[in-house]
Each structure stands twice: as structure tokens, then as C-alpha cells.
Design a protein around this motif. Structure first.
Motif, short mmCIF file in Angstrom:
data_model
loop_
_atom_site.label_atom_id
_atom_site.label_comp_id
_atom_site.label_asym_id
_atom_site.label_seq_id
_atom_site.Cartn_x
_atom_site.Cartn_y
_atom_site.Cartn_z
N ARG A 180 60.74 12.21 61.24
CA ARG A 180 60.66 13.54 61.86
C ARG A 180 59.31 13.76 62.52
O ARG A 180 58.87 14.88 62.70
CB ARG A 180 60.91 14.62 60.80
CG ARG A 180 62.21 14.45 60.03
CD ARG A 180 62.42 15.59 59.06
NE ARG A 180 62.78 16.81 59.75
CZ ARG A 180 62.71 18.03 59.22
NH1 ARG A 180 62.26 18.17 58.00
NH2 ARG A 180 63.06 19.08 59.90
N THR A 181 58.64 12.68 62.90
CA THR A 181 57.30 12.82 63.44
C THR A 181 57.32 13.58 64.77
O THR A 181 58.29 13.50 65.54
CB THR A 181 56.65 11.44 63.65
OG1 THR A 181 55.30 11.62 64.11
CG2 THR A 181 57.40 10.61 64.70
N GLN B 178 56.98 11.25 48.61
CA GLN B 178 56.91 12.11 49.79
C GLN B 178 57.66 11.49 50.97
O GLN B 178 58.29 12.21 51.76
CB GLN B 178 55.45 12.39 50.13
CG GLN B 178 54.78 13.29 49.09
CD GLN B 178 53.29 13.43 49.30
OE1 GLN B 178 52.64 12.56 49.87
NE2 GLN B 178 52.73 14.52 48.81
N VAL B 179 57.59 10.16 51.11
CA VAL B 179 58.37 9.49 52.16
C VAL B 179 59.86 9.70 51.91
O VAL B 179 60.64 9.96 52.83
CB VAL B 179 58.02 7.98 52.21
CG1 VAL B 179 59.00 7.24 53.13
CG2 VAL B 179 56.60 7.79 52.70
N ASN C 91 65.19 14.89 54.25
CA ASN C 91 65.16 16.04 55.17
C ASN C 91 65.60 15.64 56.57
O ASN C 91 66.29 16.40 57.27
CB ASN C 91 63.76 16.65 55.20
CG ASN C 91 63.40 17.38 53.92
OD1 ASN C 91 64.28 17.76 53.16
ND2 ASN C 91 62.12 17.57 53.68
N ALA C 92 65.17 14.44 57.00
CA ALA C 92 65.55 13.97 58.33
C ALA C 92 67.05 13.74 58.42
O ALA C 92 67.69 14.07 59.43
CB ALA C 92 64.80 12.68 58.65
N SER D 206 57.27 8.48 59.80
CA SER D 206 58.15 9.58 59.44
C SER D 206 59.26 9.70 60.48
O SER D 206 58.99 9.72 61.68
CB SER D 206 57.37 10.90 59.38
OG SER D 206 58.28 11.98 59.30
N HIS E 56 60.89 13.11 53.04
CA HIS E 56 60.99 13.16 54.49
C HIS E 56 62.29 12.52 54.98
O HIS E 56 62.95 13.03 55.90
CB HIS E 56 59.81 12.44 55.14
CG HIS E 56 58.56 13.26 55.16
ND1 HIS E 56 58.47 14.47 55.82
CD2 HIS E 56 57.34 13.04 54.64
CE1 HIS E 56 57.26 14.97 55.68
NE2 HIS E 56 56.55 14.11 54.97
#
Length: 334
Positions: free
Chosen positions: A151-152, A54-55, A61-62, A149, A58
Motif C-alpha cells: 500500500r505504499t 507489522q508487515v 489491510n492491502a 508495502s 499491512h
């Protein structure tokens, strides 16, 4: 990779339960002649693999978001020397969160450029990081490595600490409390009415959260959402109660990404208290002409009638049918 992707998608649509997933998988495999040496070996390996997968998603995607952002129209992004120029709009970050709210230099035409809402949730807590096995009760536990993340939307602890220090300085300056039958400059409601509103919400919240810090190191979350229920910023709360500095920190983060000429409509269940504090202590004077406050509609009926006349969203055309309850829908989704 396919299994990890399937599990990630499944846990978006149901309560995440890695142990149940693994128990089912082990039973399924055992019936087909594949048995594990220890009962929990697959559980821990699967949990670690899922977390790292999952990391990785992310991060990908970022990186894609950065590439896309680099092709955004720079003419719509305000630079410091053009903050007041009407042709410049919000930052790329806000545009990426909600194009409808922040995709240009438009205004609604009713006194605000766009609308946002704020609220807190004290059910999303984190236990003190303590060990409980026999002989280790109450001692600090071993923490997992922190994963940030890229994108946090969560505000940093530094931002929250700075705003908390500013509000404490504001209160320590010692403004004289206004008379109950008077109206603070810039307000339209008697001090006595606002005090009654504040006391009623303190009483409701107080009993259930006073003991929070004894059991939890994180006591809840406060979020700021646009009027399409998209989270713009989240503050991790570590104190008991809705301290005003959390809301101020969220608002400050939002205004950093907006041109100076934009005006925000902000709905919050105790908006009258926030508005009073800003004016009473002359706190963040640059905000005073840039914010119109309203009380989220579910809470509005718990306020005094005179307060409702000015802050109820159904008594001003600025709000349209915005109800300020986007945070409730957001918490429900989580």
C-alpha cells in the motif's frame, strides 16, 4: 500477538523505542525469576517479531482494500476512451485516499476541481550504508532485506529517474533566458521578480543542504497531499536541494490518476518557479491548462510583492481558506 499489537499501537503515539521497551520487560521478568542468557537476545527477537507482525498487518489491510475496491462503482472510474467525459471521475486509488476530494466527478466551481499541496522535508534523512566498527570504517554494510508495502504511496526510483532525465533534456535544449524586464508568455510576473524570488529561496536552502550527499544517501522526502492533509504520493530524495524534477514527478503521478478535464490547484512554497519552468521550457504542455499555481501561505510573504499579487492564496477566491501547509502538519505527525 496481543503484545505485538499493543507495542505497534504504542509506537504510533510515542517515539518508537524498542530497546527501552525490552529493557523494561527484561527487568520486570527478572524480578519474577525469569532471566535471559544474554542481554540482547530478547531485544533482537522482539525487534524482528514486531517488524514481521507489522508487515503482516499491512498485507492483510492491502488484501482487504483490494476486495473493497472491487466493489467500487466502475462508472466513476475513467477508462482511456472516456478520459474527457464529465461523468467519469478520478481513479479508485485516489478515491480510496480521500473520498471528499476524489469521490466523484464534481468541481468546486471556482476554477479548480480540487486542491493539493507539495513540500519537502530535509530532516528525514538516511545515513550512507557504511560500517563503523574498528577495521571496517567506511566499508559497505550488510543491508536488511527490503520490505515493500503493498500500500505504499512512495514513487519508484524508476519514475524519479525518468522525470530527472526529462528535465535534464528540457534544460539542455537551451531556451534563451528572458529579459529581466519582460514577462514570459503565459506568466503575469516580470522575469526579474521571479529570479529574485528564486534566488532568495536558494540562498535559504543552500547552506544547510549542500553537504547532505556527503553523509546521506537519502537526503529527505517530498510529499504531495490533498487539501485534507492526506498523503497521495511521496518522493524519496537523493540529491541536495529541492530539484524541480521531484515536484514534476509527483504531479505526473497525480495526473495519471485523474480524468483529463480535471483542473488542479497546487500550492507550493516556490510555485512561481515551477510555473515559470513549465512555460519557459514548454515542459509538459498538457499540464498548462490543468493547473492553477499558488504559493503556500507561510512562504508567500517571503516572495516579492508582484509575485504575491498573483500567487498569494489569500488574493484569489480559488483557494478559499486552504493554506498549502498540509505537508508541515504531515511532517509534524511523523
Amino acid at each position: 500477538m496481543d503484545v505485538l499489537e499493543f507495542a505497534s499501537e504504542l509506537f504510533v503515539h510515542m517515539g518508537p523505542n524498542e530497546r527501552a521497551w525490552v529493557a523494561t520487560m527484561m527487568k520486570y521478568l527478572k524480578a519474577r525469576g525469569h532471566e535471559f542468557a544474554t542481554a540482547d537476545s530478547l531485544h533482537w527477537q522482539f525487534a524482528n517479531a514486531l517488524s514481521h507482525y507489522q508487515v503482516l498487518v499491512h498485507l492483510v489491510n492491502a488484501e482487504m482494500a483490494k476486495i473493497i475496491d472491487s466493489f467500487c462503482d466502475p462508472s466513476l472510474v475513467p477508462s482511456p476512451q472516456h478520459q474527457q467525459d464529465p461523468q467519469y471521475g478520478p481513479s479508485i486509488y485516489l478515491q480510496s485516499q480521500c473520498r471528499l476530494c476524489f469521490g466523484g466527478s464534481h468541481t468546486i466551481g471556482l476554477g479548480v476541481s480540487t486542491i493539493a499541496c507539495i513540500d519537502a522535508n530535509f530532516q528525514i534523512k538516511h545515513n550512507h550504508d557504511k560500517d563503523w566498527p574498528k577495521g571496517f570504517e567506511g566499508k559497505a554494510g550488510a543491508r536488511d532485506p527490503e520490505i515493500f508495502s503493498p500500500r505504499t504511496v512512495e514513487l519508484s526510483q524508476v519514475e524519479l529517474d525518468m522525470m530527472e532525465a526529462l528535465t535534464e533534456m528540457m534544460e539542455d535544449d537551451g531556451a534563451v533566458p528572458g529579459e529581466d524586464d519582460a514577462v514570459e508568455p503565459g506568466m503575469n510576473v516580470l522575469n526579474s521578480v521571479l529570479n529574485t524570488c528564486g534566488n532568495s529561496f536558494i540562498a535559504v536552502d543552500g547552506d544547510c543542504i549542500k553537504a547532505s550527499t556527503q553523509q546521506f544517501d537519502d537526503t529527505g522526502l517530498m510529499a504531495l497531499l490533498c487539501c485534507h492533509d492526506i498523503a497521495l504520493y511521496i518522493a524519496n530524495m537523493h540529491t541536495a536541494g529541492k530539484k524541480q524534477f521531484y515536484a514534476f514527478a509527483l504531479i505526473a503521478a497525480l495526473f495519471k490518476e485523474l480524468p483529463e478535464w480535471w483542473t488542479m490547484g497546487i500550492l507550493y512554497d516556490i510555485a512561481c518557479q515551477i510555473h515559470q519552468s513549465l512555460l519557459k521550457w514548454n515542459f509538459m504542455p498538457e499540464w498548462h491548462s490543468c493547473i492553477v499555481f499558488g504559493v503556500s501561505v507561510f512562504h508567500a510573504y517571503g516572495h516579492q510583492w508582484m509575485c504575491q499579487l498573483w500567487y498569494h492564496p489569500r488574493k484569489s477566491e480559488i483557494w478559499g481558506l486552504s493554506d498549502g501547509e498540509g505537508c508541515e502538519r504531515f511532517w509534524s505527525e511523523l
